[in-house]
Design an enzyme around this catalytic site. Sequence first.
Site, mmCIF file in Angstrom:
data_model
loop_
_atom_site.group_PDB
_atom_site.id
_atom_site.type_symbol
_atom_site.label_atom_id
_atom_site.label_comp_id
_atom_site.label_asym_id
_atom_site.label_seq_id
_atom_site.Cartn_x
_atom_site.Cartn_y
_atom_site.Cartn_z
ATOM 1 N N LEU A 199 0.815 -1.222 0.000
ATOM 2 C CA LEU A 199 0.000 0.000 0.000
ATOM 3 C C LEU A 199 0.849 1.273 0.000
ATOM 4 C CD1 LEU A 199 -2.633 -1.280 2.575
ATOM 5 C CD2 LEU A 199 -2.811 -1.279 0.072
ATOM 6 N N ASN A 200 2.019 1.197 0.646
ATOM 7 C CA ASN A 200 2.974 2.311 0.604
ATOM 8 C C ASN A 200 4.351 1.678 0.728
ATOM 9 O OD1 ASN A 200 4.930 4.256 1.564
ATOM 10 N ND2 ASN A 200 3.243 5.660 1.994
ATOM 11 N N THR A 216 6.515 2.965 3.893
ATOM 12 C CA THR A 216 6.104 2.569 5.245
ATOM 13 C C THR A 216 6.150 1.049 5.397
ATOM 14 O OG1 THR A 216 3.761 2.642 4.630
ATOM 15 C CG2 THR A 216 4.685 4.619 5.640
ATOM 16 N N LYS A 222 -2.045 -8.138 1.954
ATOM 17 C CA LYS A 222 -1.929 -8.933 3.182
ATOM 18 C C LYS A 222 -1.077 -8.170 4.193
ATOM 19 C CE LYS A 222 -0.537 -12.717 0.898
ATOM 20 N NZ LYS A 222 -0.242 -14.125 0.516
ATOM 21 N N GLU A 264 4.126 -7.867 10.859
ATOM 22 C CA GLU A 264 4.774 -8.912 11.641
ATOM 23 C C GLU A 264 5.580 -9.876 10.780
ATOM 24 O OE1 GLU A 264 0.970 -9.805 13.411
ATOM 25 O OE2 GLU A 264 1.766 -9.454 15.405
#
Lengths: 172, 724
Positions: free
Chosen positions: B613-614, B617, B684, B688
């Site tokens: 998504l980024n 990050t 997804k 973690e």
Amino acid sequence: MRVSLTVNDTPRTLDLDPRTSLLDALRDHLHLTGTKKGCDHGQCGACTVLVNGERVNSCLCLAVMHDGDEVTTIEGLGTPENLSPLQAAFVKHDGFQCGYCTPGQIMSSHAMLKEIARGWPSHVTEDLSAKAELTIEELKERMSGNLCRCSAYKGIADAILEAAAEQREAAE
Amino acid sequence: MTTELKMDVPQPRFLDQTQQGVLGKPIPRVDGALKVTGQATYAAEWQMDDMAHGVFVGAAIPKGHFTIDRDSIAGMDGFLGLYTDNLVRNSARGTLNTNPVQPGDRVDYLGQSIALVVAETFEQARDMAAALKVSYTRDDDAVTDLSEYDDWELKVGIELGDVDAAMDAAHKSVDLEYTTKGHNSGAMELHGSIASWDGDHVTVRSSLQMLGFNRNELADSLGVPPEQVRLLSPYVGGGFGSKLGIGPDSVGAAVAARDLGRPVRVVLTRPQVFDTTIRRTETRQHIRLAANQDGRLTGISHVNWQSNLPGEGHAEPVDAATRFLYAGENRYCAHYMARRNSPATGDVRSPGEAVGMLTLEAAMDELAEALEMDPIDLRIRNIPEVHPGNGKPISSNGMASSLRQGAEAFGWDQRQPTGTRREGEWLIGMGVAAAARANLLMPSSARVTLNPDATAVVETDMTDIGTGTYTILGQIAAETLGLPTESVTVHLGDSNFPTASGSGGSWGATSSGSSVLIAARAIRKTLAERMGCEEEALTLKDGMATGGNKRSALSELIDQPISEEGKIDKGKLTKGTHQAGYGAHFAEVAVNTVTGEVRVRRMLAAMAAGRILNEQTARSQVYGGQIWGIGSALHEGLEFDTRTGHIANHTLGEYYVPVHLDVGDLDVLFIDERDDMANPMQAKGIGELGFCGAAAAVANAIYNACGVRIRDFPATPDRIFPHL
């Protein structure tokens, strides 16, 4: 007790319980909450500020010990609209995640770059008689008192190196 | 209007069709400028008029009852109150959704918060907490040392076929015992809360990960309806599991504030964070792997021993990845639980995999050696077609690609035979491990409002604990509505907003992000109607709408804000498929032949986590995971005093989290992937995955460097140099 400090170039006079740490004086009495409390006993570095230009853990200082001193906090470096070069480099290189250790990392790196410029050696300096250089190893050693549990260490190092390079270019 | 999507069918790749081009881009954090200038306001930093200060007193015995002597401090300057009622024994475990244990005058572990002292100033309260006289009746049956413990509760997780027979028939097998020490989350921001009451309504500014659950937990602890509780957590200084549930601070602050009729702030000390929130259990683990001549696994057994306080529902899912990572028809997973008088155990980043994949992937390295196979070949050969325990289809599995592409990028072919690569007094080695982390979806809601001036607002009670939520939710809304990211404002961390999944279990970005996508698509539907075209035929970019042979500015299409709520929920695919993020970790270490010290020179993580998504990050999250891998492999371990059960090293000076100098070069490689069964974004969780297996790569590199197998973690020098 009355304590006079110059904080971010502004003279401030406070009437404090002598048990008040410099950290709590900044956060709770001057409402400068950019300086963070991560352990309150000198182990994490989140509370790093400059006192008379040198970095200190403000949680380990009683405010009354610093009567007459000049204190610089993260609020004194830049604002969201006008970031200092280090602050801008931290944003660009994602040198933080949760942001809680970040003001301490930035204040610490600010002072650390000056320490290197003065040639101060560190534990990893090979030749103690030569002038210390800003290598990645020196940077990591000198910043190891500032913990980051999100573990943004790579971004922090990249940010410091870039800001230092810009500083050098500007000086030349 | 609310639009709800249940994940019943595979989702079309809508986000591959949109035109704004901002999703996935490495856009710097939108909250960055506030954070680097100290302007982001964390829980304990709100300025309140007339605020009082509370400090907890910890129990000095491991088990028994206490009585406090109020008069011992009531005469001290600034004394306001002393509270013992309603206090919680320890933080709520993640998703508890009700009150944690409230033990009254009973002590269950040394350090338990038994009383809250409140005074006009913090300095006064701190001295009163030290001066308070407490008398105890100490029980003599406290469990403080597990070496003689014999009351283990067994829970069998999976039993398929016959592992004993598979071990007997195996061409090669390994039968290994490991130990791992307990871990602490160590979030940099101390757990703290400010509570203020207005009539029978309480507002609590606190450092929390999952407000929807936390509101119910706090309301239940206080005995008020959840509607009377408002939580504010716009900025959270790290969580890593420790702030999944409410802690002693929020309850204590609310109890005192209700009595005093003024705001009360309570911040835990660092030792109190270690003692009274949650920790990861220590483990003993027994792993058996059986393989045939082709290097195919025929039997897998993973049994572990762990502990928790009496009355706690959490168990560390140590075998979580063992259940699905590799094929093999004979399988056994089980855990034994001990009840001890020590701080509560709960979810710390990557619960289960953090310690379970460390051992499983170290054992796979030993099996590869026994089979004389390359450890990458062994892993790829054993990737299952379907979930090996329950036969469910696997939604997507990028492990083989991760291992192959990661090996190439890392230079795996340069790996030398064990103990042969020497540079001065250092031995150099490389290690690999698989990465895997179950992908979870949780119900999540968000409201998106599109304004006529082509700006948009996202509102949800989701939190950003450093994960980048502010940034990615803005990117998702901007991409869907065809706006520059600067035109989207994201408001988080207020329980008055629609209830999100919260940040935990790596489900936050995908669950809350999907709800934003659903809400924004509902807005697109209205825009398409106004354009006279189907939503699929509508293109939105830079505030302009195109469709049905028309082109129009958003400001011409709407004269009122359009507000829509989106909700994602589990569906048939969530239950009917096995979903996980996969990857591979590589590490190169140097082991000092004189001291046994280990230096991690470089690591590479290849991650297959669906749509990213980024990129920036996400990459930072993985760096963080790699470094947590270094920490759990080499440094981190809670030490218990076996006489009292308390954590002896409950500070950041004695519990060693990695520092700058512990970290070598890090690299991250994202494997291109879309998971249509996970959610409408095909993404997804990544928070973690970057940690799961990372420690094993370090451990396996230590073996390759110097020939010492570590089976007790962390791998401190004393566990290495005697064997060199």
